[in-house]
Design a protein around this motif. Structure first.
Motif, short mmCIF file in Angstrom:
data_model
loop_
_atom_site.label_atom_id
_atom_site.label_comp_id
_atom_site.label_asym_id
_atom_site.label_seq_id
_atom_site.Cartn_x
_atom_site.Cartn_y
_atom_site.Cartn_z
N LYS A 99 0.62 -1.00 0.17
CA LYS A 99 0.33 0.11 -0.39
C LYS A 99 1.10 0.99 0.07
O LYS A 99 0.55 2.02 -0.67
CB LYS A 99 -0.71 0.19 0.92
N ILE A 100 2.07 1.12 0.13
CA ILE A 100 2.84 2.44 0.65
C ILE A 100 3.44 2.78 -0.78
O ILE A 100 3.54 3.70 -0.87
CB ILE A 100 3.91 2.49 1.87
N GLU A 128 0.58 12.19 -9.45
CA GLU A 128 -0.27 13.14 -9.43
C GLU A 128 0.77 14.26 -9.72
O GLU A 128 0.49 15.50 -10.52
CB GLU A 128 -0.67 13.35 -7.84
N ASP A 160 1.47 6.38 -6.83
CA ASP A 160 0.01 7.65 -7.22
C ASP A 160 0.55 8.57 -7.15
O ASP A 160 0.00 9.91 -7.68
CB ASP A 160 -0.77 7.39 -6.38
N GLY A 161 1.30 9.32 -6.04
CA GLY A 161 1.97 11.14 -6.30
C GLY A 161 2.80 10.89 -7.39
O GLY A 161 3.47 12.41 -7.38
N TYR A 166 1.99 -1.32 -12.65
CA TYR A 166 0.05 -0.14 -12.05
C TYR A 166 0.82 0.90 -13.29
O TYR A 166 -0.43 1.49 -13.65
CB TYR A 166 1.53 -0.31 -10.41
N ILE A 210 2.23 1.77 -3.46
CA ILE A 210 1.33 2.76 -3.80
C ILE A 210 0.92 3.70 -4.42
O ILE A 210 0.94 4.38 -5.06
CB ILE A 210 0.02 1.21 -3.95
N GLU A 211 0.68 4.62 -2.36
CA GLU A 211 0.56 5.51 -2.51
C GLU A 211 1.45 6.67 -2.88
O GLU A 211 1.51 7.39 -3.14
CB GLU A 211 0.50 5.73 -1.15
N LYS A 212 3.19 6.30 -3.15
CA LYS A 212 4.44 7.22 -3.80
C LYS A 212 4.01 7.10 -5.17
O LYS A 212 3.76 7.99 -5.99
CB LYS A 212 5.46 5.93 -2.93
N LYS A 259 -2.62 2.08 -14.75
CA LYS A 259 -3.15 3.89 -14.33
C LYS A 259 -3.30 4.68 -15.82
O LYS A 259 -3.10 5.59 -15.94
CB LYS A 259 -2.31 4.54 -13.83
#
Length: 183
Positions: free
Chosen positions: A16-17, A27, A23-24, A47, A19-21, A51
């Protein structure tokens, strides 16, 4: 901002961590420099493809692209004819470290390639965002001393590997920590 992302071949799933990075990174539309290996490289490629992220460059050695799931631009780095095994791929990794502004490494505490990438980035005065996969922990490394502190918290095998890499790649860093001297 150019982000060199790499990690252990043995790590197949993104936590999860991580994936969050990622996504950042999406963004912020950062440029991603990514290898073509199995493991983390392939998982992250898949991944980004899911996206529809296009700001990715895949680095390979001698035009031999092993994986490029998103059909991204390929940067081919050439190795000497006599280079085989780890040395063959290290040429590509050094180029990625050189081209990057920062590194994001996903490490299992064992991968020689990932450890070598961190050393190359840090000795070039580039920061490393390090995800310790086994501990589910994110760290920011600003200098080689920060990496040494991480190494000290691992096993003796990793300490030996670190010392070997420092010697092998002629990185002139003296380990000052008394615990390291005792090993």
């Amino acid at each position: 901002m150019k982000v060199f992302i790499a990690g252990a071949i043995k790590i197949k799933e993104l936590k999860k961590i991580v994936i969050e990075k990622l996504d950042g990174i999406i963004e912020n539309n950062f440029e991603v420099l990514l290898g073509d290996a199995e493991g983390i490289d392939s998982s992250i490629q898949k991944y980004f493809k899911s996206k529809n992220y296009r700001n990715v460059e895949i680095y390979c050695t001698n035009r031999e692209v092993r994986n490029n799931f998103g059909n991204w631009k390929v940067i081919s780095v050439f190795a000497k004819d006599n280079e085989r095994g780890r040395a063959f791929y290290t040429v590509k990794d050094k180029k990625m470290a050189n081209d990057a502004d920062i590194g994001f490494m996903i490490w299992n505490g064992e991968s020689e390639g990932t450890l070598n990438n961190m050393i190359n980035l840090l000795k070039s005065h580039k920061r490393v965002c390090l995800f310790l996969n086994n501990e589910n922990k994110l760290l920011l490394l600003k200098e080689i001393k920060d990496l040494e502190n991480v190494i000290l918290s691992t096993n003796l095998k990793t300490v030996s590997l670190y010392k070997k890499l420092l010697k092998k790649y002629s990185f002139q860093n003296k380990i000052e920590n008394e615990q390291m001297k005792l090993i």
